[in-house]
Design an enzyme around this catalytic site. Structure first.
Site, short mmCIF file in Angstrom:
data_model
loop_
_atom_site.label_atom_id
_atom_site.label_comp_id
_atom_site.label_asym_id
_atom_site.label_seq_id
_atom_site.Cartn_x
_atom_site.Cartn_y
_atom_site.Cartn_z
N ARG A 1 0.85 -1.18 0.00
CA ARG A 1 0.00 0.00 0.00
C ARG A 1 0.89 1.23 0.00
NH1 ARG A 1 -3.27 -3.11 -1.33
NH2 ARG A 1 -5.41 -3.43 -0.58
N HIS B 1 -0.92 0.16 -9.43
CA HIS B 1 -1.58 -0.78 -8.51
C HIS B 1 -2.14 -1.97 -9.29
CE1 HIS B 1 -3.77 -0.96 -4.37
NE2 HIS B 1 -3.48 -2.19 -4.80
#
Length: 339
Positions: free
Chosen positions: A248, A309
């Site tokens: 993250r 991502h």
């Protein structure tokens, strides 16, 4: 399978599988549509499926249903959670491992249970190794030069993974899969986790940072791990080290990382996630000014790789996430009906 188009104003396409059931699947993109269709047919469920993200404007699509399944791509506001509770939603399954895109504690205060999913750790582990290899072989500069028809060798030779020490922070399913892959390359493997569970050499975090040529992050984003790599810890890292992040974006203080990269203290970074990626990753921004100045600075650096991502994005992992999200909802319905 038969679909029914509900009567609605123009907007995101919504499909309602006949007959109606107690699950609404939000944010179902083209990459998931066929997987959803196959899974619901096999599991015998008939949910409402929409390409629209969950928001206050789309909450009504869950009316009459107790369960919703959502994507990780959009931040879920507390106002949206409140609106869900008002129409009777009691369970929210996110098709992701992390839950940092919504306030789980607030949802539970409203009476909405939240569940995440497990999916193939190999998707992210494979991608992590790819980023490591690309970083140590100067792949970004090489590909850019080749695209411009400059076929000269790089003035700086690459490195071999067997000659390097790799530090893995977080050894859950994905971190452990990364370590499994590293055994095939040789070299030293260090690890840090509160619960050691792999064959790597576990050391204190400060020691891992000082000794590792590559540091890769695989820990959940929590209040305790937010900006785990802050300025102090980045300054502890081995000069010339490379940072890899497929976890993250919030695990790294981006300003501190940029400072270390621009000064030459760190050797590079490979980032699949970034602080402030919401609303930018997964969108076509070619005709829009780039508002995230940190991203712009990172992309200018020849030793920094950025991807949007996407480490999780394999057919196998998507299939796992879709099916397990539906199973979460079915298990909730079964438990509440028989509890």
């Amino acid at each position: 399978m038969t679909y029914r188009e509900p009567a609605r104003a123009a907007g995101p396409r919504v499909r309602s599988l006949v007959p109606a059931a107690g699950i609404t699947i939000y944010g179902c993109g083209p990459d998931e549509a066929a997987l959803v269709e196959e899974a619901v047919s096999r599991l015998g469920v008939t949910p409402t499926v929409t390409s629209a993200a969950l928001s206050e404007a789309t909450v009504e699509l869950a009316a009459g249903n107790r369960c919703v399944s959502i994507s990780h791509k959009t931040r879920i506001t507390n106002d949206t959670l409140h609106a869900l509770s008002e129409i009777g939603v009691q369970y929210l399954s996110t098709r992701s491992i992390g839950c940092n895109h919504l306030d789980v504690a607030y949802a539970e205060k409203l009476g909405i249970s939240v569940g995440n999913v497990a999916y193939s750790p190999d998707s992210v582990a494979d991608y992590t190794l790819m980023l490591m290899l690309m970083a140590i072989r100067n792949a970004k500069s090489l590909i850019r030069r080749t695209d411009a028809h400059d076929y000269r060798l790089s003035p700086t030779p690459g490195k071999e993974l067997r000659d390097l020490t790799v530090g893995v922070i977080g050894t859950g399913r994905i971190g452990a899969a990364v370590i499994d892959r590293l055994w095939g390359f040789g070299g030293q493997k260090l690890a840090y986790d509160l619960r050691p569970r792999t064959s790597a050499d576990y050391v204190p975090l400060d020691d891992l940072l000082r000794q590792s040529d590559i540091v890769t992050l695989h820990t959940p984003l929590t209040p305790e791990t937010r900006r785990l790599l802050d300025q102090r810890r980045i300054e502890q890292m081995k000069p010339g080290a490379i940072v890899v992040n497929t976890g993250r974006g919030g695990l790294i203080d981006t300003e501190a990382l940029l400072s270390a990269l621009e000064s030459g203290r760190l050797g590079g970074a490979a980032l699949d996630v970034l602080e402030g990626e919401e609303g930018m990753f997964y969108a076509d921004c070619r005709r829009e000014p780039l508002e995230n100045t940190n991203l712009a600075r990172l992309q200018k650096l020849p030793n920094v790789l950025i991807s949007p991502h996407t480490a999780y994005h394999t057919d196998h992992a998507l299939r796992d996430a879709v099916e397990n999200s539906l199973l979460n909802c079915l298990n909730f319905e079964s438990w509440t009906n028989h509890g």
